[in-house]
Design a protein around this motif. Structure first.
Motif, PDB file in Angstrom:
ATOM      1  N   SER A   1      90.663 115.310  13.739  1.00  0.00           N
ATOM      2  CA  SER A   1      89.528 115.832  14.379  1.00  0.00           C
ATOM      3  C   SER A   1      88.384 114.732  13.710  1.00  0.00           C
ATOM      4  CB  SER A   1      88.963 117.075  14.309  1.00  0.00           C
ATOM      5  OG  SER A   1      88.916 117.594  13.179  1.00  0.00           O
ATOM      6  N   LEU A   2      87.468 114.229  14.721  1.00  0.00           N
ATOM      7  CA  LEU A   2      86.317 113.771  14.297  1.00  0.00           C
ATOM      8  C   LEU A   2      85.250 114.226  14.582  1.00  0.00           C
ATOM      9  CD1 LEU A   2      85.789 110.758  12.456  1.00  0.00           C
ATOM     10  CD2 LEU A   2      85.605 109.893  14.800  1.00  0.00           C
ATOM     11  N   ARG A   3      84.098 114.266  13.837  1.00  0.00           N
ATOM     12  CA  ARG A   3      83.067 114.814  14.144  1.00  0.00           C
ATOM     13  C   ARG A   3      81.646 114.172  13.620  1.00  0.00           C
ATOM     14  NH1 ARG A   3      81.229 118.076   9.965  1.00  0.00           N
ATOM     15  NH2 ARG A   3      83.126 118.892   8.684  1.00  0.00           N
ATOM     16  N   LEU A   4      80.571 114.507  14.203  1.00  0.00           N
ATOM     17  CA  LEU A   4      79.307 114.147  13.702  1.00  0.00           C
ATOM     18  C   LEU A   4      78.382 115.146  12.874  1.00  0.00           C
ATOM     19  CD1 LEU A   4      77.480 111.359  13.679  1.00  0.00           C
ATOM     20  CD2 LEU A   4      76.523 112.195  15.643  1.00  0.00           C
ATOM     21  N   PHE A   5      78.284 114.876  11.605  1.00  0.00           N
ATOM     22  CA  PHE A   5      77.824 115.960  10.802  1.00  0.00           C
ATOM     23  C   PHE A   5      78.165 117.419  11.381  1.00  0.00           C
ATOM     24  CE2 PHE A   5      73.694 118.269   9.374  1.00  0.00           C
ATOM     25  CZ  PHE A   5      74.041 117.960   8.052  1.00  0.00           C
ATOM     26  N   ASN A   6      77.305 118.384  11.696  1.00  0.00           N
ATOM     27  CA  ASN A   6      77.681 119.818  11.875  1.00  0.00           C
ATOM     28  C   ASN A   6      78.097 119.928  13.427  1.00  0.00           C
ATOM     29  OD1 ASN A   6      77.704 120.833   9.291  1.00  0.00           O
ATOM     30  ND2 ASN A   6      75.433 121.025   9.308  1.00  0.00           N
TER      31      ASN A   6
ATOM     32  N   PHE B   1      74.374 107.160  10.214  1.00  0.00           N
ATOM     33  CA  PHE B   1      75.040 108.581  10.334  1.00  0.00           C
ATOM     34  C   PHE B   1      76.271 108.924   9.578  1.00  0.00           C
ATOM     35  CE2 PHE B   1      76.348 105.479  13.347  1.00  0.00           C
ATOM     36  CZ  PHE B   1      77.624 105.379  13.691  1.00  0.00           C
ATOM     37  N   ARG B   2      76.832 109.792   9.412  1.00  0.00           N
ATOM     38  CA  ARG B   2      77.731 110.171   8.728  1.00  0.00           C
ATOM     39  C   ARG B   2      78.955 111.065   9.696  1.00  0.00           C
ATOM     40  NH1 ARG B   2      75.722 111.888   2.741  1.00  0.00           N
ATOM     41  NH2 ARG B   2      74.439 110.375   2.528  1.00  0.00           N
ATOM     42  N   LEU B   3      80.166 110.543   9.785  1.00  0.00           N
ATOM     43  CA  LEU B   3      81.211 111.001  10.576  1.00  0.00           C
ATOM     44  C   LEU B   3      82.066 111.656   9.289  1.00  0.00           C
ATOM     45  CD1 LEU B   3      82.142 107.801  12.806  1.00  0.00           C
ATOM     46  CD2 LEU B   3      80.751 109.905  13.381  1.00  0.00           C
ATOM     47  N   TYR B   4      82.820 112.755  10.059  1.00  0.00           N
ATOM     48  CA  TYR B   4      83.460 113.488   9.058  1.00  0.00           C
ATOM     49  C   TYR B   4      85.079 113.690   9.908  1.00  0.00           C
ATOM     50  CZ  TYR B   4      79.485 114.524   6.479  1.00  0.00           C
ATOM     51  OH  TYR B   4      78.367 114.266   5.910  1.00  0.00           O
ATOM     52  N   TYR B   5      85.937 113.043   9.231  1.00  0.00           N
ATOM     53  CA  TYR B   5      87.491 113.156   9.674  1.00  0.00           C
ATOM     54  C   TYR B   5      88.407 113.909   9.062  1.00  0.00           C
ATOM     55  CZ  TYR B   5      92.133 111.984  11.065  1.00  0.00           C
ATOM     56  OH  TYR B   5      93.443 111.808  11.640  1.00  0.00           O
ATOM     57  N   THR B   6      88.879 115.009   9.829  1.00  0.00           N
ATOM     58  CA  THR B   6      89.646 116.089   9.343  1.00  0.00           C
ATOM     59  C   THR B   6      90.995 115.888   9.727  1.00  0.00           C
ATOM     60  OG1 THR B   6      88.025 117.454   9.047  1.00  0.00           O
ATOM     61  CG2 THR B   6      90.094 118.495   8.879  1.00  0.00           C
ATOM     62  N   SER B   7      91.945 115.788   8.731  1.00  0.00           N
ATOM     63  CA  SER B   7      93.214 115.361   8.881  1.00  0.00           C
ATOM     64  C   SER B   7      93.963 116.613   9.477  1.00  0.00           C
ATOM     65  CB  SER B   7      94.156 114.923   7.685  1.00  0.00           C
ATOM     66  OG  SER B   7      95.671 115.086   7.868  1.00  0.00           O
ATOM     67  N   GLU B   8      94.861 116.566  10.468  1.00  0.00           N
ATOM     68  CA  GLU B   8      95.712 117.570  10.800  1.00  0.00           C
ATOM     69  C   GLU B   8      97.336 117.316  11.018  1.00  0.00           C
ATOM     70  OE1 GLU B   8      93.755 118.428  14.789  1.00  0.00           O
ATOM     71  OE2 GLU B   8      91.756 119.054  13.982  1.00  0.00           O
ATOM     72  N   SER B   9      97.482 116.328  10.233  1.00  0.00           N
ATOM     73  CA  SER B   9      98.952 116.115  10.238  1.00  0.00           C
ATOM     74  C   SER B   9      99.371 115.581   8.907  1.00  0.00           C
ATOM     75  CB  SER B   9      99.248 115.076  11.214  1.00  0.00           C
ATOM     76  OG  SER B   9      98.658 113.938  10.902  1.00  0.00           O
TER      77      SER B   9
END
Length: 150
Positions: free
Chosen positions: A88-93, A110-118
């Motif tokens: 999943s990818l999100r922008l800040f909060n 800006f900062r993006l946050y990618y969270t691995s789910e696999s």
């Protein structure tokens, strides 16, 4: 006789120059609107990110939009598409992005946050676009990292 001919040639030359000057002036005033450039291409600069990610880990991606000019009416948006793996990818909060949906960017940095789910290799693209139709694509690839690997 020579003086009369020279005077006529001189008068004709002056008349010709005046007609040319009036014609140039009329042609330069043909448009009522000033031409204001509103379309400036831009570059998307991304700081280097790690190559390995484990399931549940979040990676910070720092981005910056660098326009080749300045127009105050320019707006930017972002979208992403994940082609391999899950995450999943999100922008800040903000909440996570839905793939292929456009999201407005309010800042050029800006900062993006990618969270691995696999636990497999993951690949996704982000597209940054402006309201003039310019766009930049950036690809990210992460390899799986087992819990025993540093």
């Amino acid at each position: 006789m020579k003086n009369i001919v020279n005077n006529k040639i001189g008068m004709l030359f002056k008349l010709f120059i005046m007609v040319v000057m009036v014609g140039l002036h009329v042609q330069s005033c043909e448009k009522d609107d000033l031409e204001i450039q509103q379309n400036f291409p831009f570059e998307a600069e991304v700081m280097p990110v790690q190559k390995y990610v484990s399931k549940g880990e979040t990676v910070e991606i720092r981005c910056r939009i660098i326009p080749n000019g300045n127009y105050t009416g320019t707006t930017y948006s972002i979208r992403y598409f994940q082609s391999e793996g899950q995450g999943s990818l999100r922008l800040f909060n903000d909440p996570s992005f839905v793939p292929n949906d456009f999201y407005p960017l309010t800042e050029k940095e800006f900062r993006l946050y990618y969270t691995s789910e696999s636990t497999v290799s993951q690949s996704f693209d982000i597209w940054i676009a402006d309201n003039a139709g310019n766009r930049q694509k950036v690809n990210f690839q992460f390899n799986p990292q087992s819990t025993g690997t540093l």
